[in-house]
Design a protein around this motif. Structure first.
Motif, PDB file in Angstrom:
ATOM      1  N   THR A 234       0.798  -1.232   0.000  1.00  0.00           N
ATOM      2  CA  THR A 234       0.000   0.000   0.000  1.00  0.00           C
ATOM      3  C   THR A 234       0.824   1.272   0.000  1.00  0.00           C
ATOM      4  O   THR A 234       0.289   2.350  -0.290  1.00  0.00           O
ATOM      5  CB  THR A 234      -0.920   0.034   1.238  1.00  0.00           C
ATOM      6  N   ASP A 235       2.115   1.188   0.337  1.00  0.00           N
ATOM      7  CA  ASP A 235       2.981   2.361   0.449  1.00  0.00           C
ATOM      8  C   ASP A 235       2.490   3.324   1.529  1.00  0.00           C
ATOM      9  O   ASP A 235       2.730   4.524   1.476  1.00  0.00           O
ATOM     10  CB  ASP A 235       3.086   3.107  -0.890  1.00  0.00           C
ATOM     11  N   GLU A 236       1.780   2.793   2.516  1.00  0.00           N
ATOM     12  CA  GLU A 236       1.270   3.594   3.613  1.00  0.00           C
ATOM     13  C   GLU A 236       1.576   2.908   4.940  1.00  0.00           C
ATOM     14  O   GLU A 236       1.780   1.687   4.996  1.00  0.00           O
ATOM     15  CB  GLU A 236      -0.247   3.795   3.498  1.00  0.00           C
ATOM     16  N   MET A 237       1.587   3.714   6.017  1.00  0.00           N
ATOM     17  CA  MET A 237       1.766   3.146   7.342  1.00  0.00           C
ATOM     18  C   MET A 237       0.563   2.266   7.661  1.00  0.00           C
ATOM     19  O   MET A 237      -0.580   2.719   7.616  1.00  0.00           O
ATOM     20  CB  MET A 237       1.886   4.267   8.385  1.00  0.00           C
ATOM     21  N   PRO A 238       0.773   0.990   7.960  1.00  0.00           N
ATOM     22  CA  PRO A 238      -0.368   0.104   8.227  1.00  0.00           C
ATOM     23  C   PRO A 238      -1.089   0.481   9.520  1.00  0.00           C
ATOM     24  O   PRO A 238      -0.529   1.158  10.390  1.00  0.00           O
ATOM     25  CB  PRO A 238       0.287  -1.280   8.331  1.00  0.00           C
ATOM     26  N   ASP A 239      -2.324   0.045   9.631  1.00  0.00           N
ATOM     27  CA  ASP A 239      -3.120   0.281  10.831  1.00  0.00           C
ATOM     28  C   ASP A 239      -2.674  -0.719  11.901  1.00  0.00           C
ATOM     29  O   ASP A 239      -3.078  -1.880  11.907  1.00  0.00           O
ATOM     30  CB  ASP A 239      -4.606   0.106  10.511  1.00  0.00           C
ATOM     31  N   LEU A 240      -1.835  -0.259  12.811  1.00  0.00           N
ATOM     32  CA  LEU A 240      -1.260  -1.146  13.814  1.00  0.00           C
ATOM     33  C   LEU A 240      -2.300  -1.604  14.835  1.00  0.00           C
ATOM     34  O   LEU A 240      -2.179  -2.683  15.412  1.00  0.00           O
ATOM     35  CB  LEU A 240      -0.088  -0.451  14.512  1.00  0.00           C
ATOM     36  N   ARG A 241      -3.313  -0.800  15.071  1.00  0.00           N
ATOM     37  CA  ARG A 241      -4.383  -1.229  15.972  1.00  0.00           C
ATOM     38  C   ARG A 241      -5.120  -2.433  15.391  1.00  0.00           C
ATOM     39  O   ARG A 241      -5.488  -3.366  16.103  1.00  0.00           O
ATOM     40  CB  ARG A 241      -5.357  -0.083  16.229  1.00  0.00           C
ATOM     41  N   GLU A 242      -5.324  -2.407  14.088  1.00  0.00           N
ATOM     42  CA  GLU A 242      -6.004  -3.511  13.424  1.00  0.00           C
ATOM     43  C   GLU A 242      -5.137  -4.767  13.451  1.00  0.00           C
ATOM     44  O   GLU A 242      -5.638  -5.886  13.653  1.00  0.00           O
ATOM     45  CB  GLU A 242      -6.326  -3.131  11.979  1.00  0.00           C
ATOM     46  N   ILE A 243      -3.832  -4.596  13.274  1.00  0.00           N
ATOM     47  CA  ILE A 243      -2.927  -5.750  13.227  1.00  0.00           C
ATOM     48  C   ILE A 243      -2.778  -6.388  14.602  1.00  0.00           C
ATOM     49  O   ILE A 243      -2.829  -7.613  14.749  1.00  0.00           O
ATOM     50  CB  ILE A 243      -1.554  -5.322  12.676  1.00  0.00           C
ATOM     51  N   THR A 244      -2.609  -5.551  15.633  1.00  0.00           N
ATOM     52  CA  THR A 244      -2.347  -6.074  16.973  1.00  0.00           C
ATOM     53  C   THR A 244      -3.607  -6.351  17.765  1.00  0.00           C
ATOM     54  O   THR A 244      -3.584  -7.100  18.747  1.00  0.00           O
ATOM     55  CB  THR A 244      -1.475  -5.095  17.763  1.00  0.00           C
TER      56      THR A 244
END
Length: 392
Positions: A234-244
């Motif tokens: 995506t070339d964007e900072m991933p949603d870390l709340r969604e991942i963790t």
């Protein structure tokens, strides 16, 4: 804005809107237009061979070039060997450019050049282009209108100059016809939505449709690797709340620190900058020591400078020194302590751009922060075992 009173013209919607009150929260559509004026240029070379035989034809008599076209109009060069007016007979030669086609109020710029045939480049040039800003373009009212010079050059000077060679003279004429048009908003266009390729690739990755590759990754936590892959797609900072699945600031900072180390390992420069920026925005007294150690270990100069500046602030230093990350910082990076002391001595409170945030509830363990999972014994990013130490 006042508009001219044009007979038979009714106000358009835009003008009516100008008189209406502006209601906050409503979009005000703007429009504009641009008037563009430019010249369409063309040149013609006119050679007069047998000049001596043209003399004596009488004032007002001329030799004309072939017709040439510039800007949609026909033009011709008129050369008067004995002058255009009787009073100038035999004293001056006259040269003019004439509109040779039908037209009215044709605006143009002109340049007449008598060529120096000696090769010295000392041409005689009369140019309207050089003084266009002073007087503007010349307007030719109708067919046959002319622009030029009755006294272009004394005939005696012409006949003793390098402008004539082998009884021949050469003239160059340049015409620049002025064209003006107005450009406004395009009335017919197909809207193009912003690119969503990154989100489509992310959806494809999440769906695992057609997935036939399995990654075996060592030394990188699976959650961190997933975040890194999402960035690549995506070339964007991933949603870390969604991942963790966590909203804890301590956990999220932990993940960003691990992700920064992974980005450095795999040379993902943009992801490194995104992580560094995120850590700077979320810096606290509890996390600054571990972030500082990480910056030192991986040589992140900007991040290190920000951490030192924050930690050295008098209102932050005491809290930072009580954090568990600082205990490990003392053991693993003792050289940073002298840098921290130097920063503390030279810090200027008035220029400080950071303020201490409320101390988080989570603890950070180890040099590069603790792992994402919880437990009594953990491993840091480089695989070293780090046990939790209680403050006494």
């Amino acid at each position: 804005m006042d508009y001219p009173n044009i007979p038979g013209r009714s106000p358009n919607r835009r003008e009516q809107a100008m008189d209406a009150p502006i209601v906050p929260g409503h979009d005000d559509e703007e429009c504009g237009s641009t008037s563009i004026s430019r010249t369409v240029n063309g040149s013609h070379a006119f050679t007069i061979s047998g000049y001596s035989l043209a003399k004596g034809m009488g004032a007002g008599k001329f030799i004309t070039s072939d017709v040439f076209t510039v800007g949609g109009y026909d033009w011709a060069i008129y050369f008067y060997p004995d002058g255009k007016n009787p009073e100038d007979s035999t004293t001056y030669v006259s040269v003019f450019i004439a509109l040779a086609s039908d037209g009215s109020d044709v605006r143009a710029l002109f340049e007449l050049t008598l060529v120096d045939q000696s090769g010295k480049g000392k041409h005689k040039v009369h140019s309207h282009f050089d003084r266009a800003l002073q007087s503007g373009p010349y307007t030719l009212k109708y067919r046959g209108s002319m622009w030029g010079y009755k006294r272009f050059l004394r005939r005696a000077a012409l006949e003793t100059s390098d402008f004539i060679k082998d009884d021949c003279l050469v003239m160059h004429c340049t015409v620049g016809v002025v064209r003006t048009h107005t450009e406004g908003p395009k009335q017919y266009r197909i809207p193009i939505p912003p690119s969503d390729m990154g989100q489509r690739l992310k959806a494809l990755l999440d769906s695992e449709v057609g997935c036939d590759i399995a990654f075996v990754v060592e030394d990188v936590d699976p959650l961190i690797f997933k975040a890194m892959i999402l960035f690549i797609y995506t070339d964007e900072m991933p949603d870390l709340r969604e991942i963790t699945g966590s909203s804890s600031s301590g956990t999220l900072t932990n993940v960003v620190q691990h992700l920064l180390a992974a980005a450095d390992r795999y040379n993902l420069e943009r992801l490194k900058l995104l992580c560094e920026s995120k850590l700077c925005q979320e810096i606290t007294a509890d996390t600054v020591a571990t972030t500082l150690a990480l910056a030192e270990q991986h040589q992140f100069g900007q991040l290190k400078a920000m951490c030192l500046k924050f930690a050295a602030h008098p209102t932050n230093l005491a809290v930072v020194m009580q954090s568990e990350g600082f205990r490990h910082l003392e053991e693993s990076c003792p050289s940073l302590l002298s840098e921290l002391l130097k920063a503390f001595v030279t810090v200027d409170d008035s220029s400080d751009r950071f303020s201490s945030k409320k101390r988080g509830s989570g603890s950070i363990y180890g040099l590069d922060t603790g792992p994402i999972v919880t437990g009594a014994e953990h491993r840091d990013i480089d695989g070293r075992r780090v046990r939790r130490r209680n403050l006494r």
